[in-house]
Design a protein around this motif. Sequence first.
Motif, PDB file in Angstrom:
ATOM      1  N   LYS A 113      50.829  34.279  44.558  1.00  0.00           N
ATOM      2  CA  LYS A 113      51.366  34.979  43.386  1.00  0.00           C
ATOM      3  C   LYS A 113      50.262  35.612  42.548  1.00  0.00           C
ATOM      4  CE  LYS A 113      54.034  34.064  39.155  1.00  0.00           C
ATOM      5  NZ  LYS A 113      54.757  33.016  38.372  1.00  0.00           N
ATOM      6  N   HIS A 114      49.076  35.013  42.556  1.00  0.00           N
ATOM      7  CA  HIS A 114      48.022  35.389  41.622  1.00  0.00           C
ATOM      8  C   HIS A 114      46.841  36.123  42.241  1.00  0.00           C
ATOM      9  CE1 HIS A 114      50.122  32.458  39.110  1.00  0.00           C
ATOM     10  NE2 HIS A 114      49.938  31.555  40.066  1.00  0.00           N
ATOM     11  N   ILE A 115      46.664  36.019  43.558  1.00  0.00           N
ATOM     12  CA  ILE A 115      45.382  36.402  44.149  1.00  0.00           C
ATOM     13  C   ILE A 115      45.064  37.895  44.007  1.00  0.00           C
ATOM     14  CG2 ILE A 115      46.244  36.745  46.524  1.00  0.00           C
ATOM     15  CD1 ILE A 115      43.625  35.277  47.428  1.00  0.00           C
ATOM     16  N   LYS A 116      46.075  38.760  44.051  1.00  0.00           N
ATOM     17  CA  LYS A 116      45.797  40.190  43.851  1.00  0.00           C
ATOM     18  C   LYS A 116      45.251  40.437  42.448  1.00  0.00           C
ATOM     19  CE  LYS A 116      49.307  42.023  47.025  1.00  0.00           C
ATOM     20  NZ  LYS A 116      50.548  42.834  47.126  1.00  0.00           N
ATOM     21  N   ARG A 117      45.862  39.793  41.462  1.00  0.00           N
ATOM     22  CA  ARG A 117      45.399  39.944  40.080  1.00  0.00           C
ATOM     23  C   ARG A 117      44.002  39.359  39.900  1.00  0.00           C
ATOM     24  NH1 ARG A 117      46.257  36.155  36.568  1.00  0.00           N
ATOM     25  NH2 ARG A 117      48.135  35.428  37.645  1.00  0.00           N
ATOM     26  N   TRP A 118      43.765  38.223  40.539  1.00  0.00           N
ATOM     27  CA  TRP A 118      42.421  37.633  40.463  1.00  0.00           C
ATOM     28  C   TRP A 118      41.366  38.629  40.935  1.00  0.00           C
ATOM     29  CZ3 TRP A 118      44.010  32.480  43.285  1.00  0.00           C
ATOM     30  CH2 TRP A 118      44.685  31.646  42.374  1.00  0.00           C
ATOM     31  N   LYS A 119      41.634  39.266  42.069  1.00  0.00           N
ATOM     32  CA  LYS A 119      40.653  40.192  42.625  1.00  0.00           C
ATOM     33  C   LYS A 119      40.538  41.467  41.782  1.00  0.00           C
ATOM     34  CE  LYS A 119      38.415  39.515  45.246  1.00  0.00           C
ATOM     35  NZ  LYS A 119      37.124  38.800  45.019  1.00  0.00           N
ATOM     36  N   GLU A 120      41.661  41.918  41.216  1.00  0.00           N
ATOM     37  CA  GLU A 120      41.607  43.082  40.326  1.00  0.00           C
ATOM     38  C   GLU A 120      40.733  42.803  39.114  1.00  0.00           C
ATOM     39  OE1 GLU A 120      45.682  43.786  39.477  1.00  0.00           O
ATOM     40  OE2 GLU A 120      46.100  44.762  41.407  1.00  0.00           O
ATOM     41  N   ASN A 121      40.670  41.528  38.726  1.00  0.00           N
ATOM     42  CA  ASN A 121      39.853  41.124  37.587  1.00  0.00           C
ATOM     43  C   ASN A 121      38.472  40.617  38.013  1.00  0.00           C
ATOM     44  OD1 ASN A 121      41.822  41.712  35.604  1.00  0.00           O
ATOM     45  ND2 ASN A 121      42.873  39.796  36.040  1.00  0.00           N
ATOM     46  N   ASN A 122      38.095  40.952  39.261  1.00  0.00           N
ATOM     47  CA  ASN A 122      36.746  40.672  39.787  1.00  0.00           C
ATOM     48  C   ASN A 122      36.401  39.190  39.875  1.00  0.00           C
ATOM     49  OD1 ASN A 122      36.029  43.466  40.061  1.00  0.00           O
ATOM     50  ND2 ASN A 122      35.770  43.543  37.838  1.00  0.00           N
ATOM     51  N   LYS A 123      37.392  38.364  40.111  1.00  0.00           N
ATOM     52  CA  LYS A 123      37.133  36.942  40.332  1.00  0.00           C
ATOM     53  C   LYS A 123      36.810  36.712  41.806  1.00  0.00           C
ATOM     54  CE  LYS A 123      40.700  35.646  36.943  1.00  0.00           C
ATOM     55  NZ  LYS A 123      39.886  35.431  35.749  1.00  0.00           N
ATOM     56  N   LYS A 124      35.906  35.791  42.077  1.00  0.00           N
ATOM     57  CA  LYS A 124      35.676  35.339  43.440  1.00  0.00           C
ATOM     58  C   LYS A 124      36.755  34.306  43.784  1.00  0.00           C
ATOM     59  CE  LYS A 124      31.717  37.457  44.331  1.00  0.00           C
ATOM     60  NZ  LYS A 124      31.520  38.376  45.465  1.00  0.00           N
ATOM     61  N   VAL A 125      37.287  34.369  45.004  1.00  0.00           N
ATOM     62  CA  VAL A 125      38.329  33.426  45.436  1.00  0.00           C
ATOM     63  C   VAL A 125      37.902  32.802  46.763  1.00  0.00           C
ATOM     64  CG1 VAL A 125      40.762  33.091  45.963  1.00  0.00           C
ATOM     65  CG2 VAL A 125      40.088  34.843  44.311  1.00  0.00           C
ATOM     66  N   ILE A 126      37.737  31.486  46.737  1.00  0.00           N
ATOM     67  CA  ILE A 126      37.217  30.767  47.905  1.00  0.00           C
ATOM     68  C   ILE A 126      38.124  29.584  48.233  1.00  0.00           C
ATOM     69  CG2 ILE A 126      35.282  29.404  48.795  1.00  0.00           C
ATOM     70  CD1 ILE A 126      33.477  31.067  46.888  1.00  0.00           C
ATOM     71  N   PHE A 127      38.504  29.463  49.489  1.00  0.00           N
ATOM     72  CA  PHE A 127      39.282  28.328  49.969  1.00  0.00           C
ATOM     73  C   PHE A 127      38.345  27.403  50.740  1.00  0.00           C
ATOM     74  CE2 PHE A 127      42.390  31.433  48.960  1.00  0.00           C
ATOM     75  CZ  PHE A 127      43.575  30.763  48.700  1.00  0.00           C
TER      76      PHE A 127
END
Length: 374
Positions: A113-127
């Motif tokens: 639900k959130h990951i597109k917005r996270w990336k639009e806001n330049n957050k790094k996302v790591i699993f």
Amino acid sequence: MFIEIKGVGLPNRGAELMLIGVMKEISAKHPDAKFVLLPDTPFSERNKHEVYQKSYLIIKGLDLSFLGNLIPKRIRRRFGLIVESEIDVVIDASGFAYSDQWGHEKAYLRSAKHIKRWKENNKKVIFMPQAFGPFKNLKLRDHMKVILQHADLIFARDKVSLEHMKELKVATDNLYEAPDFSNLLKGRLPENFKSTAKDICFITNSKMLEKGGDIEADNYKPFMVNLISRAQELGYNPYLLLHEGEKDLQLAKDINMQLKNPVELIQTVDALEVKGIIGTAKLVVSSRFHGLVSALSQGVPVIATGWSHKYKMLLDDYGCGDYLLSSNNSNAAGILEEMLNEKKYSEIKNKIVQASEIEKSKSKDTISKVLKAL
């Protein structure tokens, strides 16, 4: 740098080990990093790790977390409160949350639900390394494709999990296979804890009754009672070690009540102490995944029961896949006795020790990739 760590459900000691591992490795390279958790775990559990709390408020399905933005920043800092816009990195250390067994809603609400917005806001996302799949549910498949397309790094904890991710057919260069990284952590012993060469540690898991199917639900308690009783007959000192929460505690108490000679039930609120205790045992009989990781990474032979593919894959990595048993295994006590034979035990232990070094090397490579991404 504010880093939100998702999926660490305290007081699960395995989740706590992953939390400690992430914080330790990142802080060594980035001492200014601050870590953030959702307020969905007991305050006492969060407080001992000195983490910040994310602004999070859901009322009747309505997300009111944005209200945290109305609080002046200096007041938020006084109370250790961090809002979404301040998060720089999102690290998912779930362990096992993305699969048909947990359902599509969990994957959606936790990340998709959130990951597109996270990336639009330049957050790094790591699993971080975790078990994935299977993904037969179509909604879940769609959610996982979104995650694969947008995450900076994803580590599947075993070959089966990696194949489940590859079956989604998303072209990506961010997917790797890597073992559970808590194998790098060193345990410590509680004050006044005394071990013996005859100790056998038993770790229960209530999910064996909930998710293991009818066979496990019907046979699990008798299985544990049988092995503990046999260990006592052989002159060993079995004990029960609590690895997570109230359900496991009640299960351990139920098993103890069925024993002719009840055993000690050890409880500690410190995950590193749990690992330390496990490391002193002659043998560990565990239904908790991280109980097995803690044993194997310290060269302690195991007998395992499990309810997902992650157990078999873990034991295979350490060359002891034959010691994953179903609760209806009529020869379980015989296998326990065989493993304790001095020659056999030495062979198993040597194999595990050698594999442990390889797995730790892989985990160090994982950490290097994560630090590079940051």
